[in-house]
Write a protein that holds these residues in place. Structure first.
Motif, PDB file in Angstrom:
ATOM      1  N   ARG A 114       0.820  -1.216   0.000  1.00 55.85           N
ATOM      2  CA  ARG A 114       0.000   0.000   0.000  1.00 55.85           C
ATOM      3  C   ARG A 114       0.851   1.262   0.000  1.00 55.85           C
ATOM      4  NH1 ARG A 114      -2.893  -4.115   1.817  1.00 55.85           N
ATOM      5  NH2 ARG A 114      -5.163  -4.096   1.578  1.00 55.85           N
ATOM      6  N   GLY A 115       2.168   1.111  -0.132  1.00 60.92           N
ATOM      7  CA  GLY A 115       3.045   2.268  -0.279  1.00 60.92           C
ATOM      8  C   GLY A 115       3.715   2.766   0.981  1.00 60.92           C
ATOM      9  N   PHE A 116       3.549   2.091   2.095  1.00 61.48           N
ATOM     10  CA  PHE A 116       4.179   2.522   3.337  1.00 61.48           C
ATOM     11  C   PHE A 116       5.611   2.013   3.424  1.00 61.48           C
ATOM     12  CE2 PHE A 116      -0.334   2.433   4.332  1.00 61.48           C
ATOM     13  CZ  PHE A 116      -0.508   3.633   4.996  1.00 61.48           C
ATOM     14  N   ASP A 117       6.483   2.790   4.046  1.00 61.92           N
ATOM     15  CA  ASP A 117       7.767   2.279   4.500  1.00 61.92           C
ATOM     16  C   ASP A 117       7.477   1.455   5.742  1.00 61.92           C
ATOM     17  OD1 ASP A 117       9.215   3.633   2.502  1.00 61.92           O
ATOM     18  OD2 ASP A 117       9.503   5.393   3.778  1.00 61.92           O
ATOM     19  N   LEU A 118       8.334   0.471   6.029  1.00 63.55           N
ATOM     20  CA  LEU A 118       8.059  -0.429   7.139  1.00 63.55           C
ATOM     21  C   LEU A 118       9.324  -0.768   7.904  1.00 63.55           C
ATOM     22  CD1 LEU A 118       5.718  -2.472   8.275  1.00 63.55           C
ATOM     23  CD2 LEU A 118       7.276  -4.139   7.283  1.00 63.55           C
ATOM     24  N   THR A 119       9.232  -0.685   9.220  1.00 65.05           N
ATOM     25  CA  THR A 119      10.282  -1.176  10.102  1.00 65.05           C
ATOM     26  C   THR A 119       9.671  -2.230  11.006  1.00 65.05           C
ATOM     27  OG1 THR A 119      11.429   0.955  10.086  1.00 65.05           O
ATOM     28  CG2 THR A 119      11.955  -0.569  11.888  1.00 65.05           C
ATOM     29  N   LEU A 120      10.240  -3.425  10.970  1.00 62.63           N
ATOM     30  CA  LEU A 120       9.820  -4.512  11.850  1.00 62.63           C
ATOM     31  C   LEU A 120      10.717  -4.496  13.077  1.00 62.63           C
ATOM     32  CD1 LEU A 120       8.144  -7.115  12.324  1.00 62.63           C
ATOM     33  CD2 LEU A 120       9.959  -8.354  11.102  1.00 62.63           C
ATOM     34  N   VAL A 121      10.116  -4.494  14.251  1.00 61.50           N
ATOM     35  CA  VAL A 121      10.907  -4.556  15.483  1.00 61.50           C
ATOM     36  C   VAL A 121      11.301  -6.017  15.655  1.00 61.50           C
ATOM     37  CG1 VAL A 121      11.060  -3.948  17.921  1.00 61.50           C
ATOM     38  CG2 VAL A 121       9.580  -2.612  16.388  1.00 61.50           C
ATOM     39  N   GLU A 122      12.549  -6.318  15.338  1.00 62.08           N
ATOM     40  CA  GLU A 122      12.974  -7.704  15.158  1.00 62.08           C
ATOM     41  C   GLU A 122      12.919  -8.563  16.403  1.00 62.08           C
ATOM     42  OE1 GLU A 122      17.274  -8.461  14.273  1.00 62.08           O
ATOM     43  OE2 GLU A 122      17.364  -6.273  14.246  1.00 62.08           O
ATOM     44  N   ASP A 123      12.964  -7.958  17.570  1.00 62.24           N
ATOM     45  CA  ASP A 123      12.881  -8.732  18.807  1.00 62.24           C
ATOM     46  C   ASP A 123      11.562  -8.480  19.544  1.00 62.24           C
ATOM     47  OD1 ASP A 123      13.584  -6.110  19.437  1.00 62.24           O
ATOM     48  OD2 ASP A 123      15.198  -6.663  20.813  1.00 62.24           O
ATOM     49  N   ALA A 124      10.563  -8.006  18.793  1.00 64.34           N
ATOM     50  CA  ALA A 124       9.252  -7.723  19.383  1.00 64.34           C
ATOM     51  C   ALA A 124       8.131  -8.341  18.560  1.00 64.34           C
ATOM     52  CB  ALA A 124       9.054  -6.215  19.535  1.00 64.34           C
ATOM     53  N   HIS A 125       8.409  -9.520  17.999  1.00 63.70           N
ATOM     54  CA  HIS A 125       7.361 -10.316  17.362  1.00 63.70           C
ATOM     55  C   HIS A 125       7.684 -11.785  17.600  1.00 63.70           C
ATOM     56  CE1 HIS A 125       9.462 -11.586  13.565  1.00 63.70           C
ATOM     57  NE2 HIS A 125      10.199 -10.523  13.847  1.00 63.70           N
ATOM     58  N   THR A 126       6.638 -12.599  17.653  1.00 59.22           N
ATOM     59  CA  THR A 126       6.820 -14.004  17.996  1.00 59.22           C
ATOM     60  C   THR A 126       5.685 -14.852  17.428  1.00 59.22           C
ATOM     61  OG1 THR A 126       7.284 -15.554  19.801  1.00 59.22           O
ATOM     62  CG2 THR A 126       5.602 -13.872  20.218  1.00 59.22           C
ATOM     63  N   MET A 151      12.377  -8.951   5.887  1.00 55.64           N
ATOM     64  CA  MET A 151      12.137  -7.510   6.017  1.00 55.64           C
ATOM     65  C   MET A 151      13.434  -6.697   5.904  1.00 55.64           C
ATOM     66  SD  MET A 151       8.997  -6.906   6.027  1.00 55.64           S
ATOM     67  CE  MET A 151       8.453  -8.355   5.152  1.00 55.64           C
ATOM     68  N   ARG A 152      14.544  -7.337   6.156  1.00 60.06           N
ATOM     69  CA  ARG A 152      15.840  -6.675   5.994  1.00 60.06           C
ATOM     70  C   ARG A 152      16.175  -6.546   4.508  1.00 60.06           C
ATOM     71  NH1 ARG A 152      18.313  -9.572   9.491  1.00 60.06           N
ATOM     72  NH2 ARG A 152      18.348  -8.050  11.159  1.00 60.06           N
ATOM     73  N   TRP A 153      15.759  -7.519   3.690  1.00 62.90           N
ATOM     74  CA  TRP A 153      16.225  -7.590   2.309  1.00 62.90           C
ATOM     75  C   TRP A 153      15.150  -7.381   1.255  1.00 62.90           C
ATOM     76  CZ3 TRP A 153      21.132  -6.942   2.220  1.00 62.90           C
ATOM     77  CH2 TRP A 153      21.914  -7.415   3.270  1.00 62.90           C
ATOM     78  N   ILE A 154      13.889  -7.415   1.599  1.00 63.23           N
ATOM     79  CA  ILE A 154      12.829  -7.293   0.591  1.00 63.23           C
ATOM     80  C   ILE A 154      12.882  -5.904  -0.052  1.00 63.23           C
ATOM     81  CG2 ILE A 154      10.977  -6.462   2.108  1.00 63.23           C
ATOM     82  CD1 ILE A 154       9.168  -8.540   0.596  1.00 63.23           C
ATOM     83  N   SER A 155      12.489  -5.847  -1.308  1.00 64.72           N
ATOM     84  CA  SER A 155      12.582  -4.598  -2.045  1.00 64.72           C
ATOM     85  C   SER A 155      11.267  -4.292  -2.753  1.00 64.72           C
ATOM     86  CB  SER A 155      13.713  -4.716  -3.071  1.00 64.72           C
ATOM     87  OG  SER A 155      13.765  -3.573  -3.884  1.00 64.72           O
ATOM     88  N   GLY A 158      10.412   2.513  -4.427  1.00 68.61           N
ATOM     89  CA  GLY A 158      10.062   3.734  -3.720  1.00 68.61           C
ATOM     90  C   GLY A 158       9.739   3.566  -2.254  1.00 68.61           C
ATOM     91  N   ARG A 159       9.950   2.370  -1.717  1.00 71.78           N
ATOM     92  CA  ARG A 159       9.670   2.121  -0.309  1.00 71.78           C
ATOM     93  C   ARG A 159      10.897   1.551   0.378  1.00 71.78           C
ATOM     94  NH1 ARG A 159       4.845  -0.835  -2.679  1.00 71.78           N
ATOM     95  NH2 ARG A 159       5.862   0.080  -4.436  1.00 71.78           N
ATOM     96  N   LYS A 160      10.949   1.747   1.675  1.00 74.88           N
ATOM     97  CA  LYS A 160      12.039   1.212   2.488  1.00 74.88           C
ATOM     98  C   LYS A 160      11.478   0.220   3.479  1.00 74.88           C
ATOM     99  CE  LYS A 160      14.521   5.545   2.263  1.00 74.88           C
ATOM    100  NZ  LYS A 160      14.849   6.762   2.987  1.00 74.88           N
ATOM    101  N   SER A 161      12.228  -0.828   3.717  1.00 68.97           N
ATOM    102  CA  SER A 161      11.874  -1.754   4.786  1.00 68.97           C
ATOM    103  C   SER A 161      13.148  -2.102   5.530  1.00 68.97           C
ATOM    104  CB  SER A 161      11.209  -3.019   4.231  1.00 68.97           C
ATOM    105  OG  SER A 161      12.123  -3.741   3.423  1.00 68.97           O
ATOM    106  N   GLY A 162      12.979  -2.511   6.778  1.00 69.99           N
ATOM    107  CA  GLY A 162      14.132  -2.880   7.574  1.00 69.99           C
ATOM    108  C   GLY A 162      13.701  -3.411   8.915  1.00 69.99           C
ATOM    109  N   VAL A 163      14.683  -3.711   9.728  1.00 72.32           N
ATOM    110  CA  VAL A 163      14.445  -4.213  11.077  1.00 72.32           C
ATOM    111  C   VAL A 163      15.274  -3.416  12.063  1.00 72.32           C
ATOM    112  CG1 VAL A 163      13.872  -6.552  10.276  1.00 72.32           C
ATOM    113  CG2 VAL A 163      16.225  -5.993  10.873  1.00 72.32           C
ATOM    114  N   VAL A 164      14.815  -3.406  13.308  1.00 74.20           N
ATOM    115  CA  VAL A 164      15.540  -2.728  14.378  1.00 74.20           C
ATOM    116  C   VAL A 164      15.210  -3.430  15.684  1.00 74.20           C
ATOM    117  CG1 VAL A 164      13.705  -1.031  14.833  1.00 74.20           C
ATOM    118  CG2 VAL A 164      16.076  -0.443  15.364  1.00 74.20           C
TER     119      VAL A 164
END
Length: 178
Positions: A114-126, A151-155, A158-164
């Motif tokens: 849907r066009g959002f940038d996304l950051t997954l909290v890598e140690d806050a999902h289970t 989520m670290r590598w998906i492309s 025009g959007r960014k994704s990553g983990v923290v």
């Protein structure tokens, strides 16, 4: 925050550590004045208003925070989430919760689509272990690690994704939603 409900995380991998990290993410978002959206699942197996449907006791949504009720894996399907995020001018979503292999994965892809940038909290999902067939088990830890890698590598254009990690989560803009 997606589906951190008593019945969803009752037997989840590293439940206490993950719930504590979700609480860290919530605290950081609140301190930054970032809107928090609490997404809560219900279906035939997780009935609304039952003890299993309730948020875990460690997490308490504030009355001022938005709540979305859903019946499908994606938090966007047949919910007002998209219009709520648009109303708040959100362009970047920070995602945490359960279950990694179902609702977190579906919500992450839906957000990116849907066009959002996304950051997954890598140690806050289970999630819990998943039995594919008798004698064939996918360990919850592997599911969590897989989604973090994706989520670290998906492309997406025009959007960014990553983990923290939750402890490193920083909200640099009020346009970020958790």
């Amino acid at each position: 925050m997606v589906d951190v409900q008593a019945g969803v995380v009752a037997s989840a991998w590293q439940r206490d550590r993950v719930v504590a990290n979700v609480a860290v993410a919530v605290d950081r978002a609140r301190a930054a004045g970032v809107p928090i959206v609490w997404v809560q699942h219900n279906d035939d197996e997780l009935r609304r208003d039952t003890p299993e449907w309730q948020w875990v006791p460690e997490l308490k949504p504030l009355e001022s925070e938005s709540r979305i009720h859903k019946q499908f894996n994606s938090s966007f399907e047949e919910t007002p989430l998209l219009s709520l995020l648009e109303h708040h001018g959100v362009s970047h979503i920070v995602l945490a919760g359960a279950a990694s292999n179902w609702c977190i994965r579906a919500t992450a892809y839906a957000a990116l689509e849907r066009g959002f940038d996304l950051t997954l909290v890598e140690d806050a999902h289970t999630t819990g272990d998943m039995e594919l067939e008798p004698g064939r088990l996918v360990a919850a830890q592997s599911i969590v690690e897989d989604l973090n890698a994706v989520m670290r590598w998906i492309s997406y254009p025009g959007r960014k994704s990553g983990v923290v990690h939750a402890a490193e989560l920083s909200f640099g803009s009020p346009a970020v939603a958790a």
